[in-house]
Write a protein that holds these residues in place. Structure first.
Motif, PDB file in Angstrom:
ATOM      1  N   ALA A   1      34.853 -35.285  67.763  1.00 37.54           N
ATOM      2  CA  ALA A   1      33.881 -34.751  66.807  1.00 37.54           C
ATOM      3  C   ALA A   1      33.556 -35.804  65.758  1.00 37.54           C
ATOM      4  CB  ALA A   1      34.451 -33.505  66.126  1.00 37.54           C
ATOM      5  N   VAL A   2      32.273 -35.965  65.487  1.00 35.65           N
ATOM      6  CA  VAL A   2      31.833 -36.797  64.370  1.00 35.65           C
ATOM      7  C   VAL A   2      31.419 -35.845  63.252  1.00 35.65           C
ATOM      8  CG1 VAL A   2      30.156 -38.481  63.531  1.00 35.65           C
ATOM      9  CG2 VAL A   2      31.022 -38.659  65.861  1.00 35.65           C
ATOM     10  N   TYR A   3      32.129 -35.914  62.148  1.00 37.78           N
ATOM     11  CA  TYR A   3      31.828 -35.056  61.006  1.00 37.78           C
ATOM     12  C   TYR A   3      30.757 -35.722  60.154  1.00 37.78           C
ATOM     13  CZ  TYR A   3      36.272 -32.868  62.215  1.00 37.78           C
ATOM     14  OH  TYR A   3      37.283 -32.238  62.876  1.00 37.78           O
ATOM     15  N   THR A   4      29.670 -35.011  59.937  1.00 34.82           N
ATOM     16  CA  THR A   4      28.554 -35.549  59.164  1.00 34.82           C
ATOM     17  C   THR A   4      28.455 -34.811  57.833  1.00 34.82           C
ATOM     18  OG1 THR A   4      27.396 -35.890  61.262  1.00 34.82           O
ATOM     19  CG2 THR A   4      26.102 -36.121  59.265  1.00 34.82           C
ATOM     20  N   ILE A   5      28.451 -35.580  56.739  1.00 31.63           N
ATOM     21  CA  ILE A   5      28.359 -34.990  55.401  1.00 31.63           C
ATOM     22  C   ILE A   5      27.051 -35.448  54.771  1.00 31.63           C
ATOM     23  CG2 ILE A   5      29.564 -34.586  53.230  1.00 31.63           C
ATOM     24  CD1 ILE A   5      31.317 -34.140  55.683  1.00 31.63           C
TER      25      ILE A   5
ATOM     26  N   TYR B   1      27.469 -32.980  43.402  1.00 34.05           N
ATOM     27  CA  TYR B   1      26.353 -32.785  44.331  1.00 34.05           C
ATOM     28  C   TYR B   1      25.975 -31.300  44.269  1.00 34.05           C
ATOM     29  CZ  TYR B   1      26.914 -37.472  46.128  1.00 34.05           C
ATOM     30  OH  TYR B   1      26.964 -38.844  46.217  1.00 34.05           O
ATOM     31  N   PRO B   2      24.752 -30.990  43.845  1.00 32.96           N
ATOM     32  CA  PRO B   2      24.355 -29.578  43.776  1.00 32.96           C
ATOM     33  C   PRO B   2      24.453 -28.862  45.126  1.00 32.96           C
ATOM     34  CG  PRO B   2      22.829 -30.937  42.530  1.00 32.96           C
ATOM     35  CD  PRO B   2      23.730 -31.877  43.272  1.00 32.96           C
ATOM     36  N   VAL B   3      24.070 -29.555  46.201  1.00 30.38           N
ATOM     37  CA  VAL B   3      24.137 -28.957  47.540  1.00 30.38           C
ATOM     38  C   VAL B   3      24.728 -29.980  48.499  1.00 30.38           C
ATOM     39  CG1 VAL B   3      22.854 -27.824  49.405  1.00 30.38           C
ATOM     40  CG2 VAL B   3      22.016 -27.636  47.053  1.00 30.38           C
ATOM     41  N   MET B   4      25.581 -29.488  49.394  1.00 30.47           N
ATOM     42  CA  MET B   4      26.151 -30.358  50.421  1.00 30.47           C
ATOM     43  C   MET B   4      26.178 -29.597  51.738  1.00 30.47           C
ATOM     44  SD  MET B   4      29.761 -32.487  50.319  1.00 30.47           S
ATOM     45  CE  MET B   4      29.363 -33.306  48.783  1.00 30.47           C
ATOM     46  N   TRP B   5      25.747 -30.272  52.805  1.00 33.09           N
ATOM     47  CA  TRP B   5      25.787 -29.697  54.145  1.00 33.09           C
ATOM     48  C   TRP B   5      26.867 -30.401  54.948  1.00 33.09           C
ATOM     49  CZ3 TRP B   5      21.206 -31.313  51.803  1.00 33.09           C
ATOM     50  CH2 TRP B   5      20.283 -30.319  51.486  1.00 33.09           C
ATOM     51  N   LEU B   6      27.670 -29.634  55.672  1.00 29.86           N
ATOM     52  CA  LEU B   6      28.760 -30.204  56.463  1.00 29.86           C
ATOM     53  C   LEU B   6      28.681 -29.656  57.879  1.00 29.86           C
ATOM     54  CD1 LEU B   6      30.017 -29.006  53.473  1.00 29.86           C
ATOM     55  CD2 LEU B   6      31.737 -30.688  54.090  1.00 29.86           C
TER      56      LEU B   6
ATOM     57  N   LEU C   1      37.231 -33.550  53.187  1.00 30.77           N
ATOM     58  CA  LEU C   1      36.969 -33.128  51.810  1.00 30.77           C
ATOM     59  C   LEU C   1      37.868 -33.874  50.823  1.00 30.77           C
ATOM     60  CD1 LEU C   1      36.662 -29.360  52.672  1.00 30.77           C
ATOM     61  CD2 LEU C   1      34.826 -30.709  51.654  1.00 30.77           C
ATOM     62  N   THR C   2      39.111 -34.124  51.233  1.00 30.57           N
ATOM     63  CA  THR C   2      40.037 -34.887  50.392  1.00 30.57           C
ATOM     64  C   THR C   2      39.516 -36.303  50.173  1.00 30.57           C
ATOM     65  OG1 THR C   2      41.908 -33.595  51.215  1.00 30.57           O
ATOM     66  CG2 THR C   2      42.427 -35.706  50.161  1.00 30.57           C
ATOM     67  N   ASP C   3      38.971 -36.907  51.243  1.00 34.71           N
ATOM     68  CA  ASP C   3      38.407 -38.248  51.129  1.00 34.71           C
ATOM     69  C   ASP C   3      37.222 -38.250  50.167  1.00 34.71           C
ATOM     70  OD1 ASP C   3      38.229 -41.109  52.216  1.00 34.71           O
ATOM     71  OD2 ASP C   3      36.215 -40.365  52.618  1.00 34.71           O
ATOM     72  N   LEU C   4      36.353 -37.243  50.253  1.00 32.40           N
ATOM     73  CA  LEU C   4      35.213 -37.158  49.332  1.00 32.40           C
ATOM     74  C   LEU C   4      35.696 -37.086  47.886  1.00 32.40           C
ATOM     75  CD1 LEU C   4      32.864 -34.594  51.152  1.00 32.40           C
ATOM     76  CD2 LEU C   4      32.582 -37.074  51.039  1.00 32.40           C
ATOM     77  N   HIS C   5      36.739 -36.290  47.674  1.00 30.15           N
ATOM     78  CA  HIS C   5      37.294 -36.146  46.328  1.00 30.15           C
ATOM     79  C   HIS C   5      37.853 -37.476  45.829  1.00 30.15           C
ATOM     80  CE1 HIS C   5      39.976 -34.709  43.084  1.00 30.15           C
ATOM     81  NE2 HIS C   5      39.088 -33.732  42.986  1.00 30.15           N
ATOM     82  N   ASN C   6      38.547 -38.186  46.710  1.00 33.46           N
ATOM     83  CA  ASN C   6      39.124 -39.481  46.337  1.00 33.46           C
ATOM     84  C   ASN C   6      38.047 -40.528  46.042  1.00 33.46           C
ATOM     85  OD1 ASN C   6      41.679 -38.444  46.652  1.00 33.46           O
ATOM     86  ND2 ASN C   6      41.960 -39.253  48.717  1.00 33.46           N
ATOM     87  N   ARG C   7      36.872 -40.334  46.629  1.00 35.60           N
ATOM     88  CA  ARG C   7      35.774 -41.282  46.412  1.00 35.60           C
ATOM     89  C   ARG C   7      34.888 -40.886  45.230  1.00 35.60           C
ATOM     90  NH1 ARG C   7      32.926 -41.232  51.923  1.00 35.60           N
ATOM     91  NH2 ARG C   7      31.442 -42.608  50.878  1.00 35.60           N
ATOM     92  N   GLY C   8      35.319 -39.883  44.482  1.00 36.55           N
ATOM     93  CA  GLY C   8      34.655 -39.586  43.217  1.00 36.55           C
ATOM     94  C   GLY C   8      33.922 -38.269  43.119  1.00 36.55           C
ATOM     95  N   VAL C   9      33.830 -37.495  44.219  1.00 36.52           N
ATOM     96  CA  VAL C   9      33.118 -36.212  44.161  1.00 36.52           C
ATOM     97  C   VAL C   9      34.034 -35.167  43.517  1.00 36.52           C
ATOM     98  CG1 VAL C   9      31.904 -34.418  45.447  1.00 36.52           C
ATOM     99  CG2 VAL C   9      31.811 -36.787  46.242  1.00 36.52           C
ATOM    100  N   LYS C  10      33.734 -34.794  42.292  1.00 36.36           N
ATOM    101  CA  LYS C  10      34.585 -33.853  41.562  1.00 36.36           C
ATOM    102  C   LYS C  10      34.082 -32.418  41.629  1.00 36.36           C
ATOM    103  CE  LYS C  10      37.051 -37.341  40.558  1.00 36.36           C
ATOM    104  NZ  LYS C  10      38.115 -37.641  41.544  1.00 36.36           N
TER     105      LYS C  10
ATOM    106  N   ILE D   1      27.121 -25.830  45.888  1.00 35.92           N
ATOM    107  CA  ILE D   1      26.949 -25.013  47.101  1.00 35.92           C
ATOM    108  C   ILE D   1      27.252 -25.867  48.321  1.00 35.92           C
ATOM    109  CG2 ILE D   1      25.338 -23.628  48.474  1.00 35.92           C
ATOM    110  CD1 ILE D   1      23.635 -23.354  45.872  1.00 35.92           C
ATOM    111  N   ALA D   2      28.137 -25.378  49.177  1.00 34.36           N
ATOM    112  CA  ALA D   2      28.460 -26.056  50.438  1.00 34.36           C
ATOM    113  C   ALA D   2      27.930 -25.206  51.585  1.00 34.36           C
ATOM    114  CB  ALA D   2      29.964 -26.253  50.576  1.00 34.36           C
ATOM    115  N   CYS D   3      27.061 -25.780  52.395  1.00 38.95           N
ATOM    116  CA  CYS D   3      26.473 -25.067  53.533  1.00 38.95           C
ATOM    117  C   CYS D   3      27.209 -25.485  54.796  1.00 38.95           C
ATOM    118  CB  CYS D   3      25.004 -25.403  53.665  1.00 38.95           C
ATOM    119  SG  CYS D   3      24.098 -25.211  52.126  1.00 38.95           S
ATOM    120  N   VAL D   4      27.806 -24.535  55.490  1.00 38.05           N
ATOM    121  CA  VAL D   4      28.693 -24.855  56.612  1.00 38.05           C
ATOM    122  C   VAL D   4      28.374 -23.967  57.812  1.00 38.05           C
ATOM    123  CG1 VAL D   4      30.505 -25.503  54.979  1.00 38.05           C
ATOM    124  CG2 VAL D   4      30.514 -23.189  55.938  1.00 38.05           C
ATOM    125  N   ASP D   5      28.901 -24.367  58.982  1.00 38.04           N
ATOM    126  CA  ASP D   5      28.771 -23.500  60.155  1.00 38.04           C
ATOM    127  C   ASP D   5      29.862 -22.416  60.089  1.00 38.04           C
ATOM    128  OD1 ASP D   5      31.145 -24.676  60.927  1.00 38.04           O
ATOM    129  OD2 ASP D   5      30.279 -25.882  62.534  1.00 38.04           O
TER     130      ASP D   5
END
Length: 306
Positions: free
Chosen positions: A84-88, A62-67, A117-126, A130-134
């Motif tokens: 907290a509901v984490y939205t990706i 993913y070129p850009v990801m907002w968390l 983030l570990t779950d995202l990696h396990n689901r195929g995001v290698k 750029i990660a945009c975060v608070d």
């Protein structure tokens, strides 16, 4: 209960309509009286679909990801607690927004983001460019432990809001005029000069604010290396906050939720409706993609045709 009636109920539910109003609407249209239990049984049919969506395989890059996170009150052991509901939200290689996941936790923290983030990696995001975060402490480190090559961009809007908490109301307008010269500067060197001027003028009154900008400057200023059309896409978490505004519309009449599933199925239904509008790539996407392929050499080669 026909399929058509079930679809009608779920469509109303996805708009944030209360069970009471859904019952009244169905009774007026069809002359059928439905109990809350029946409505719950219908909307519960979203849960297996929600689980499949949460477990689905994701793109490799993913070129850009907002968390970001949003908070709700959920009943647990007879009392309401805030969770907290984490939205990706991801921007895929076609330049289209895609909600990648919804995660629940008792509080927002870097440790819990690590599990997300570990779950995202396990689901195929290698890879994430750029990660945009608070401004959550430890967040960049959590990202680096799973995606060490990802560039972290702290949300400038979050930083501004946090800064203003420590500025006297009588000075906020003048302070913002000077601060705007920092984050709206044309170049990194101009931004750094403006930050020096900000410190010279306000440093004695508000040292905590200036120190915060200095300490986070590396991740706050990452976007200056890009042209204006790339910057607007990445230097705030506005994209994910737009999703949260949609969520708030759905939940504004609800003080709390009976359980986690009652919240998640509502957010999922609303997300499906909101994502129907995400059919076009973001503005200037081809130019942005070309820039990203230069700034991150080799990492997009296997995923796009340039």
């Amino acid at each position: 209960m026909t399929d058509e009636l079930e679809r009608k109920i779920i469509a109303l539910f996805a708009l944030g309509t209360s069970y009471q109003d859904i019952r009244a609407h169905i009774e007026e249209l069809y002359g059928i009286h439905l109990s809350n239990g029946t409505l719950n049984a219908v909307t519960d049919k979203l849960l297996p679909e929600l689980q499949a969506w949460r477990d689905r395989e994701l793109d490799a890059i993913y070129p850009v990801m907002w968390l970001d996170a949003i908070h709700y009150k959920i009943k647990e052991n007879g009392r309401y607690i805030t969770k907290a509901v984490y939205t990706i939200l991801g921007l895929n290689v076609e330049g289209k927004k895609e909600l990648l996941g919804l995660y629940l936790s008792e509080y927002e923290g870097a440790h819990h983001w690590l599990s997300v983030l570990t779950d995202l990696h396990n689901r195929g995001v290698k890879d994430i460019l750029i990660a945009c975060v608070d401004g959550l402490k430890g967040f960049p480190e959590a990202i680096a432990s799973i995606y060490p090559r990802t560039e972290v961009q702290h949300c400038v809007i979050h930083q501004i809001r946090n800064s203003l908490k420590y500025v006297a109301s009588k000075n906020q307008k003048a302070f913002m005029v000077d601060l705007k010269c920092v984050y709206k500067a044309a170049t990194l060197s101009a931004a750094e000069s403006a930050l020096d001027e900000l410190e010279a003028k306000w440093g004695e009154k508000y040292p905590v604010v200036i120190k915060s900008w200095r300490n986070k400057w590396e991740t706050l200023s990452a976007y200056f290396k890009y042209p204006e059309y790339v910057r607007t896409a990445i230097y705030t978490t506005n994209a994910v906050e737009a999703v949260h505004r949609q969520f708030r519309k759905l939940t504004k009449t609800k003080g709390g939720f009976a359980n986690e599933n009652s919240l998640l199925k509502l957010l999922y239904a609303g997300m499906l409706q909101a994502s129907e509008r995400w059919t076009l790539p973001i503005q200037n996407w081809n130019l942005t993609l070309s820039q990203l392929s230069i700034h991150f050499p080799g990492r997009l080669d296997d995923h796009i045709d340039l």
